[in-house]
Enzyme design. Structure first.
Site, PDB file in Angstrom:
ATOM      1  N   HIS A   1       9.246  -1.023   9.422  1.00 33.07           N
ATOM      2  CA  HIS A   1       8.221  -2.082   9.479  1.00 33.07           C
ATOM      3  C   HIS A   1       8.273  -2.992   8.247  1.00 33.07           C
ATOM      4  CE1 HIS A   1       6.241   0.045  12.769  1.00 33.07           C
ATOM      5  NE2 HIS A   1       6.154   1.132  12.042  1.00 33.07           N
TER       6      HIS A   1
ATOM      7  N   ASP B   1       0.911  -1.176   0.000  1.00 33.50           N
ATOM      8  CA  ASP B   1       0.000   0.000   0.000  1.00 33.50           C
ATOM      9  C   ASP B   1       0.938   1.211   0.000  1.00 33.50           C
ATOM     10  OD1 ASP B   1       0.865  -0.477   2.681  1.00 33.50           O
ATOM     11  OD2 ASP B   1      -0.813   0.669   3.498  1.00 33.50           O
TER      12      ASP B   1
HETATM   13  C1  BDR Z   1       2.360  -0.398   8.770  1.00 33.71           C
HETATM   14  O1  BDR Z   1       1.382   0.594   8.516  1.00 33.71           O
HETATM   15  C2  BDR Z   1       1.729   1.352   7.384  1.00 33.71           C
HETATM   16  O2  BDR Z   1       1.537   2.713   7.632  1.00 33.71           O
HETATM   17  C3  BDR Z   1       3.167   1.045   7.086  1.00 33.71           C
HETATM   18  O3  BDR Z   1       3.426   1.108   5.713  1.00 33.71           O
HETATM   19  C4  BDR Z   1       3.352  -0.352   7.627  1.00 33.71           C
HETATM   20  O4  BDR Z   1       2.983  -1.320   6.654  1.00 33.71           O
HETATM   21  C5  BDR Z   1       2.973  -0.154  10.128  1.00 33.71           C
HETATM   22  O5  BDR Z   1       1.998  -0.249  11.129  1.00 33.71           O
HETATM   23 CA    CA Z   2       2.724  -0.717   4.316  1.00 35.40          CA
END
Ligand code: BDR
Ligand code: CA
Length: 304
Positions: free
Chosen positions: A241, A9
């Site tokens: 992340h 995303d």
């Molecule tokens: C996740 O949420 C999104 O904003 C980041 O891309 C990551 O996949 C972290 O909580």
């Molecule tokens: Ca993400």
């Protein structure tokens, strides 16, 4: 080489994860599938093409879900963290429109059937595309090698609510569908990703590389670190992340896991909470510890 379908995303850490994956010879990237999440799906698709161009690689992109698995919701976008464009406000002009190569869900089903027991799905956004694919073609469930997911917070607090992590909160029913399906799942959640911090000093080193891609990644990541500093004063960097999920596919020894059943709260105040219990359903590998420094070195050696 490990064949991968990479579901994104595309916000800032997705972009970093893409670059890390695209520069990793262990991975065979079959295609990117896009989902709503940090931004609406059309913007996630656009951003995915922008990152591919910056990295100088051509991999097909398949657009996926624009709303949640069950209730037709479009959750709040994460522009506060990822910027108005999802890429830290680095897009000065709107890039030329590039059409998606086809449907994300059909691509997942077709590829898994073509290469049974070989493909890992790496999912770093809401789990909507994966849920839709296994709902449409449940026969692919035993044919998917593993689904490595950035999502959840099993033993630690959430990041968008005290209980919930963003990707799970964005579509809890999709996550519950995936976790209870019998798919092989590895969960790379906040339990480990909040320990992988990229400090500004490392990003400033990228500025010594005099090219457009290095400037793009440095500007974008500096924005992301700024957002982290405003939400978590004194944290000293941004959490990697989505890149950690890539790292776990490349080298599972970066993390330690525990096998538990994970269920997802789909209603009320705790919506999106990922609850680990010892017994009573499909077992998921939940990452509980990470060798953060070794991972960070590996990521930095590949990303640019
Ligand atoms: C996740 O949420 C999104 O904003 C980041 O891309 C990551 O996949 C972290 O909580
Ligand atoms: Ca993400």
């Amino acid at each position: 080489m490990k064949p991968i379908i990479f579901d994104v995303d595309t916000g800032i850490d997705d972009a970093l994860a893409m670059a890390y994956a695209l520069n990793s010879p262990e991975l065979e990237l079959l295609g990117f599938t896009t989902c709503f999440g940090n931004v609406p799906v059309e913007e996630a698709t656009r951003n995915t093409f922008v990152v591919l161009e910056m990295v100088g690689k051509d991999v097909p992109v398949y657009e996926g879900a624009d709303q949640t698995f069950k209730r037709g919701m479009k959750p709040e976008w994460a522009r506060m963290v990822h910027g108005d464009d999802g890429l830290g406000n680095t897009l000065k002009t709107e890039p030329a429109y590039r059409a998606s190569n086809g449907s994300a869900v059909d691509f997942i089903i077709e590829q898994v059937k073509k290469r049974p027991n070989e493909i890992t799905i790496l999912a770093v956004g809401p789990l909507t595309n994966v849920a839709l694919a296994i709902e449409k073609a449940p026969e692919i469930i035993p044919l998917i090698k593993d689904v490595v997911i950035m999502g959840g917070a099993v033993y630690v607090p959430g990041n968008v609510t005290p209980y919930g992590e963003a990707n799970i909160v964005a579509d809890p029913e999709a996550a519950e569908h995936v976790f209870s399906s019998g798919l092989s799942v590895t969960l790379v959640g906040l339990d480990v990703t909040m320990e992988t911090l990229l400090p500004l000093s490392k990003v400033n080193e990228w500025r010594k590389i005099d090219n457009e891609a290095a400037r793009f990644f440095a500007d974008m990541t500096e924005h992301y670190i700024g957002a982290y500093e405003s939400f978590y004063p004194g944290i000293g960097g941004c959490a990697l992340h989505d890149p950690l999920a890539v790292g776990v596919v490349i080298d599972p020894s970066f993390v330690q896991t525990e096998s538990v059943k994970v269920s997802v709260v789909t209603e009320g105040e705790e919506m999106g909470n990922t609850v680990g219990v010892k017994e009573g359903g499909p077992i998921i590998r939940v990452c509980t510890e990470v060798e953060a420094e070794r991972f960070l070195d590996h990521f930095l050696s590949r990303v640019l």
